[in-house]
Write an enzyme that holds these catalytic residues in place. Structure first.
Site, PDB file in Angstrom:
ATOM      1  N   ARG A  80     -11.769  58.908  75.151  1.00 57.41           N
ATOM      2  CA  ARG A  80     -12.202  57.813  74.586  1.00 57.41           C
ATOM      3  C   ARG A  80     -11.148  57.131  73.715  1.00 57.41           C
ATOM      4  O   ARG A  80     -11.385  55.831  73.198  1.00 57.41           O
ATOM      5  CB  ARG A  80     -13.246  58.406  73.386  1.00 57.41           C
ATOM      6  CG  ARG A  80     -14.464  58.957  74.042  1.00 57.41           C
ATOM      7  CD  ARG A  80     -15.646  59.345  73.299  1.00 57.41           C
ATOM      8  NE  ARG A  80     -15.827  58.039  72.324  1.00 57.41           N
ATOM      9  CZ  ARG A  80     -16.288  58.413  70.992  1.00 57.41           C
ATOM     10  NH1 ARG A  80     -17.024  59.416  70.722  1.00 57.41           N
ATOM     11  NH2 ARG A  80     -16.636  57.293  70.288  1.00 57.41           N
ATOM     12  N   ARG A 135     -22.748  60.515  59.407  1.00 61.11           N
ATOM     13  CA  ARG A 135     -22.153  59.329  59.522  1.00 61.11           C
ATOM     14  C   ARG A 135     -23.240  57.960  59.271  1.00 61.11           C
ATOM     15  O   ARG A 135     -23.710  57.192  60.301  1.00 61.11           O
ATOM     16  CB  ARG A 135     -21.757  59.111  61.164  1.00 61.11           C
ATOM     17  CG  ARG A 135     -20.706  59.968  61.453  1.00 61.11           C
ATOM     18  CD  ARG A 135     -19.169  60.093  61.080  1.00 61.11           C
ATOM     19  NE  ARG A 135     -18.545  58.794  61.239  1.00 61.11           N
ATOM     20  CZ  ARG A 135     -17.961  58.608  62.466  1.00 61.11           C
ATOM     21  NH1 ARG A 135     -17.857  59.422  63.351  1.00 61.11           N
ATOM     22  NH2 ARG A 135     -17.299  57.608  62.636  1.00 61.11           N
ATOM     23  N   CYS A 148     -22.653  62.487  64.453  1.00 61.76           N
ATOM     24  CA  CYS A 148     -22.022  63.044  65.563  1.00 61.76           C
ATOM     25  C   CYS A 148     -21.150  64.151  65.207  1.00 61.76           C
ATOM     26  O   CYS A 148     -21.627  64.869  64.134  1.00 61.76           O
ATOM     27  CB  CYS A 148     -20.764  61.964  65.767  1.00 61.76           C
ATOM     28  SG  CYS A 148     -19.539  61.790  64.633  1.00 61.76           S
ATOM     29  N   LYS A 163      -6.990  51.671  68.958  1.00 62.65           N
ATOM     30  CA  LYS A 163      -8.332  51.610  69.124  1.00 62.65           C
ATOM     31  C   LYS A 163      -9.229  50.925  67.922  1.00 62.65           C
ATOM     32  O   LYS A 163      -9.902  50.050  68.334  1.00 62.65           O
ATOM     33  CB  LYS A 163      -8.832  52.928  69.429  1.00 62.65           C
ATOM     34  CG  LYS A 163     -10.283  53.110  69.520  1.00 62.65           C
ATOM     35  CD  LYS A 163     -10.775  54.676  69.895  1.00 62.65           C
ATOM     36  CE  LYS A 163     -10.755  55.507  68.802  1.00 62.65           C
ATOM     37  NZ  LYS A 163     -12.097  55.681  67.800  1.00 62.65           N
ATOM     38  N   ASN A 164      -8.597  51.603  66.904  1.00 63.63           N
ATOM     39  CA  ASN A 164      -9.868  51.069  65.591  1.00 63.63           C
ATOM     40  C   ASN A 164      -9.170  49.795  64.860  1.00 63.63           C
ATOM     41  O   ASN A 164      -9.995  49.425  64.207  1.00 63.63           O
ATOM     42  CB  ASN A 164      -9.701  52.133  64.550  1.00 63.63           C
ATOM     43  CG  ASN A 164     -10.391  53.511  65.033  1.00 63.63           C
ATOM     44  OD1 ASN A 164     -11.158  53.514  66.059  1.00 63.63           O
ATOM     45  ND2 ASN A 164     -10.159  54.560  64.360  1.00 63.63           N
ATOM     46  N   ASP A 212      -7.956  61.421  60.252  1.00 59.37           N
ATOM     47  CA  ASP A 212      -8.077  61.517  61.856  1.00 59.37           C
ATOM     48  C   ASP A 212      -6.977  61.882  62.185  1.00 59.37           C
ATOM     49  O   ASP A 212      -6.667  62.168  63.459  1.00 59.37           O
ATOM     50  CB  ASP A 212      -8.010  59.811  62.409  1.00 59.37           C
ATOM     51  CG  ASP A 212      -9.120  59.249  62.226  1.00 59.37           C
ATOM     52  OD1 ASP A 212      -9.354  57.999  62.522  1.00 59.37           O
ATOM     53  OD2 ASP A 212     -10.374  59.725  62.137  1.00 59.37           O
TER      54      ASP A 212
HETATM   55  C1  EPZ Z   1     -13.636  54.788  60.903  1.00 59.62           C
HETATM   56  O1  EPZ Z   1     -14.928  55.382  60.879  1.00 59.62           O
HETATM   57  C2  EPZ Z   1     -13.142  55.197  62.179  1.00 59.62           C
HETATM   58  N1  EPZ Z   1     -13.655  54.521  63.246  1.00 59.62           N
HETATM   59  C3  EPZ Z   1     -12.871  56.796  62.100  1.00 59.62           C
HETATM   60  O2  EPZ Z   1     -12.085  56.884  63.317  1.00 59.62           O
HETATM   61  C4  EPZ Z   1     -12.388  57.361  60.642  1.00 59.62           C
HETATM   62  O3  EPZ Z   1     -12.486  58.533  60.887  1.00 59.62           O
HETATM   63  C5  EPZ Z   1     -13.013  56.870  59.619  1.00 59.62           C
HETATM   64  O4  EPZ Z   1     -13.244  55.315  59.654  1.00 59.62           O
HETATM   65  C6  EPZ Z   1     -12.300  57.295  58.268  1.00 59.62           C
HETATM   66  O5  EPZ Z   1     -11.231  56.854  58.388  1.00 59.62           O
HETATM   67  C7  EPZ Z   1     -13.399  53.274  63.679  1.00 59.62           C
HETATM   68  O6  EPZ Z   1     -12.752  52.641  62.885  1.00 59.62           O
HETATM   69  C8  EPZ Z   1     -14.027  52.762  64.687  1.00 59.62           C
HETATM   70  P1  EPZ Z   1     -16.387  55.086  57.074  1.00 59.62           P
HETATM   71  P2  EPZ Z   1     -16.359  54.859  59.993  1.00 59.62           P
HETATM   72  O7  EPZ Z   1     -17.367  54.515  57.311  1.00 59.62           O
HETATM   73  O8  EPZ Z   1     -16.152  53.351  59.678  1.00 59.62           O
HETATM   74  C9  EPZ Z   1     -19.509  57.874  54.548  1.00 59.62           C
HETATM   75  C10 EPZ Z   1     -11.668  58.018  65.225  1.00 59.62           C
HETATM   76  O9  EPZ Z   1     -11.300  59.273  65.328  1.00 59.62           O
HETATM   77  N2  EPZ Z   1     -20.574  56.564  54.865  1.00 59.62           N
HETATM   78  O10 EPZ Z   1     -14.889  54.999  56.642  1.00 59.62           O
HETATM   79  O11 EPZ Z   1     -17.627  55.352  60.683  1.00 59.62           O
HETATM   80  C11 EPZ Z   1     -19.482  58.397  55.966  1.00 59.62           C
HETATM   81  O12 EPZ Z   1     -20.335  59.226  56.294  1.00 59.62           O
HETATM   82  C12 EPZ Z   1     -12.864  57.903  64.144  1.00 59.62           C
HETATM   83  O13 EPZ Z   1     -11.044  56.937  65.835  1.00 59.62           O
HETATM   84  C13 EPZ Z   1     -21.647  56.346  54.205  1.00 59.62           C
HETATM   85  O14 EPZ Z   1     -21.923  57.393  53.665  1.00 59.62           O
HETATM   86  O15 EPZ Z   1     -16.082  55.728  58.717  1.00 59.62           O
HETATM   87  C14 EPZ Z   1     -17.914  59.010  55.668  1.00 59.62           C
HETATM   88  O16 EPZ Z   1     -18.381  60.241  54.960  1.00 59.62           O
HETATM   89  C15 EPZ Z   1     -13.456  58.979  63.895  1.00 59.62           C
HETATM   90  N3  EPZ Z   1     -22.640  55.382  54.381  1.00 59.62           N
HETATM   91  C16 EPZ Z   1     -16.999  57.937  54.658  1.00 59.62           C
HETATM   92  O17 EPZ Z   1     -18.127  57.246  54.200  1.00 59.62           O
HETATM   93  C17 EPZ Z   1     -21.936  54.163  55.379  1.00 59.62           C
HETATM   94  O18 EPZ Z   1     -22.795  53.258  55.436  1.00 59.62           O
HETATM   95  C18 EPZ Z   1     -16.267  57.194  55.477  1.00 59.62           C
HETATM   96  O19 EPZ Z   1     -16.725  56.872  56.537  1.00 59.62           O
HETATM   97  C19 EPZ Z   1     -20.955  54.370  55.859  1.00 59.62           C
HETATM   98  C20 EPZ Z   1     -20.035  55.555  55.484  1.00 59.62           C
END
Ligand code: EPZ
Length: 420
Positions: free
Chosen positions: A400, A122, A117, A22-23, A308
């Site tokens: 999903r 996020r 969420c 998916k990702n 995850d």
């Molecule tokens: C991706 O989400 C994945 N989703 C998530 O999988 C996964 O849990 C996550 O990466 C971590 O590996 C997809 O790839 C579609 P991040 P993402 O930006 O990109 C903070 C699933 O189950 N952050 O790497 O949204 C954030 O709050 C999903 O498939 C900021 O502060 O995660 C978090 O604490 C759930 N500011 C950390 O960074 C930003 O602008 C990592 O988030 C962006 C992120």
């Protein structure tokens, strides 16, 4: 609303074919905006999030035709509308992945801010700062990111002070069409990032360093890309979830169609618990263990232990001898599954971001509620070893990200049915 009924205490047997990731599919479908003609995607997982993202592209004016559940052709040349509305983004926060490509190709877009969420606030501040660094004018109004880059984006040196998966993907896609060189320092290194870069590199974009601490991209200055065929890599998290199903029931099963290297941290942790494996080129067989030992884990970015998989290992910890410790370091609220596991009889205490799980606990069937995608798979795992029939509600979360989950579990010998 649909719900799942699982009768516990069956041993599993046989094998399960893992679907496309998916990702990986989500950013690659967003990257179709960078292409000049039809792109044929194969090994796409047939899940809600993918259908939602394709629906959004079609709402913007793109064309998509599904060949079968796992193959689709997308053409984005007729996109006329560049506003990604709240109603769609609230359904799937990964729609933020349209920000970079839309801005790079059309020089403007409005993308609704994704809400928080179940697992955390996020924010997308790092995405926005990076686009501004690449020359975009951005103002946030009425819950929308209004971005313009009338003369296109220009390459820049982006330093992420926090590793962000979709933030890195947005910058990679924006940089692909930008004018000049972009350097990304402290990018995410997930296999899904590597596949995105490989697809762009194979289609005319100069990219080096992906999978390392620094990626360098030379943009085509809005010359669209000649991408035509993309085959999605297997889903390492789906594979890890099924390995946990084998582990929690102490069964012998095989997950097929995987890239074992992508599951190194998961296999390593299961080995610590006491499991042995037969690992081949594209399959992993888990063998029953005489004892399940308690463990400690902290989630971190790839190649560390994936957040995850945290919920799934928490379910597994209830069956491990002794006290297991799980620390969640990426998201501030990714413990919604604890309350539900406790309803099944789990003995778990949470202090800040550290959970302590007492095992071995005999779980008892109950009605439980899925709260987010991976938490819902943890409830299924617990249901596999709970006495009686557990009922899992709000399983739209599951749909999903897990293709045909009840069919795949039925084929492994699980007593499971979906009820309306
Ligand atoms: C991706 O989400 C994945 N989703 C998530 O999988 C996964 O849990 C996550 O990466 C971590 O590996 C997809 O790839 C579609 P991040 P993402 O930006 O990109 C903070 C699933 O189950 N952050 O790497 O949204 C954030 O709050 C999903 O498939 C900021 O502060 O995660 C978090 O604490 C759930 N500011 C950390 O960074 C930003 O602008 C990592 O988030 C962006 C992120």
């Amino acid at each position: 609303m649909d719900y799942l009924v699982i009768k516990g205490n069956n041993k599993l047997k046989g094998s399960v074919k893992i679907s496309g990731a998916k990702n990986s599919a989500l950013p690659l479908i967003a990257a179709s905006i960078l292409a000049k003609k039809d792109i044929k995607f194969i090994n796409i997982p047939n899940i809600t999030d993918i259908r939602t993202l394709i629906k959004i592209l079609v709402m913007l004016g793109a064309y998509s035709s599904e060949i079968n559940g796992n193959e689709v052709v997308i053409n984005t040349n007729n996109i006329t509308n560049v506003k990604v509305i709240y109603d769609m983004v609230r359904k799937m926060r990964a729609s933020i992945l349209l920000l970079g490509p839309l801005l790079a190709r059309f020089g403007k877009c409005q993308v609704s801010l994704p809400g928080g969420c179940a697992i955390g606030a996020r924010p997308v501040d790092l995405h926005i700062k990076a686009m501004q660094k690449m020359g975009a004018k951005i103002d946030i109004k009425n819950g929308y990111i209004n971005a313009t880059a009338t003369n296109g984006l220009r390459g820049a040196h982006i330093v992420f002070d926090k590793i962000t998966v979709t933030g890195t993907e947005n910058v990679i896609m924006a940089a692909a069409l930008a004018k000049g060189k972009t350097i990304i320092t402290n990018p995410a290194k997930e296999p899904e990032i590597v596949q995105l870069c490989e697809v762009l590199r194979q289609n005319g974009v100069e990219i080096v360093g992906y999978g390392s601490d620094e990626i360098t991209i030379i943009g085509t200055d809005r010359e669209l890309l000649d991408i035509s065929n993309v085959s999605i890599i297997p889903d390492r998290i789906e594979a890890g979830t099924y390995l946990c199903a084998g582990a929690i029931t102490n069964s012998n099963i095989i997950v097929k169609g995987v890239i074992p290297k992508h599951l190194e941290s998961i296999i390593n942790k299961l080995s610590e618990i006491g499991f042995n494996f037969n690992i081949n080129k594209d399959s992993i067989e888990i063998l029953p263990s005489k004892e399940l030992k308690s463990f400690e884990l902290s989630t971190s970015e790839y190649p560390g232990f994936p957040t995850d998989m945290q919920a799934q290992f928490m379910a597994l910890a209830t069956q491990c001898n002794g006290v297991s410790i799980i620390e969640e370091k990426l998201f501030e609220n990714r413990f919604m599954h604890i309350n539900e596991l406790q309803r099944l009889g789990a003995s778990i205490s949470l202090l800040g971001s550290i959970a302590k799980i007492n095992g071995i606990t005999k779980l008892k069937a109950a009605d439980v509620m899925a709260t987010d995608l991976r938490a819902s798979s943890a409830l299924i795992l617990a249901g596999l070893v709970a006495d009686g029939e557990s009922v899992i509600h709000r399983i739209y979360h599951l749909d999903r990200g897990y293709e045909n989950i009840e069919q795949k579990l039925l084929n492994l010998g699980v007593n499971i049915r979906r009820e309306k």
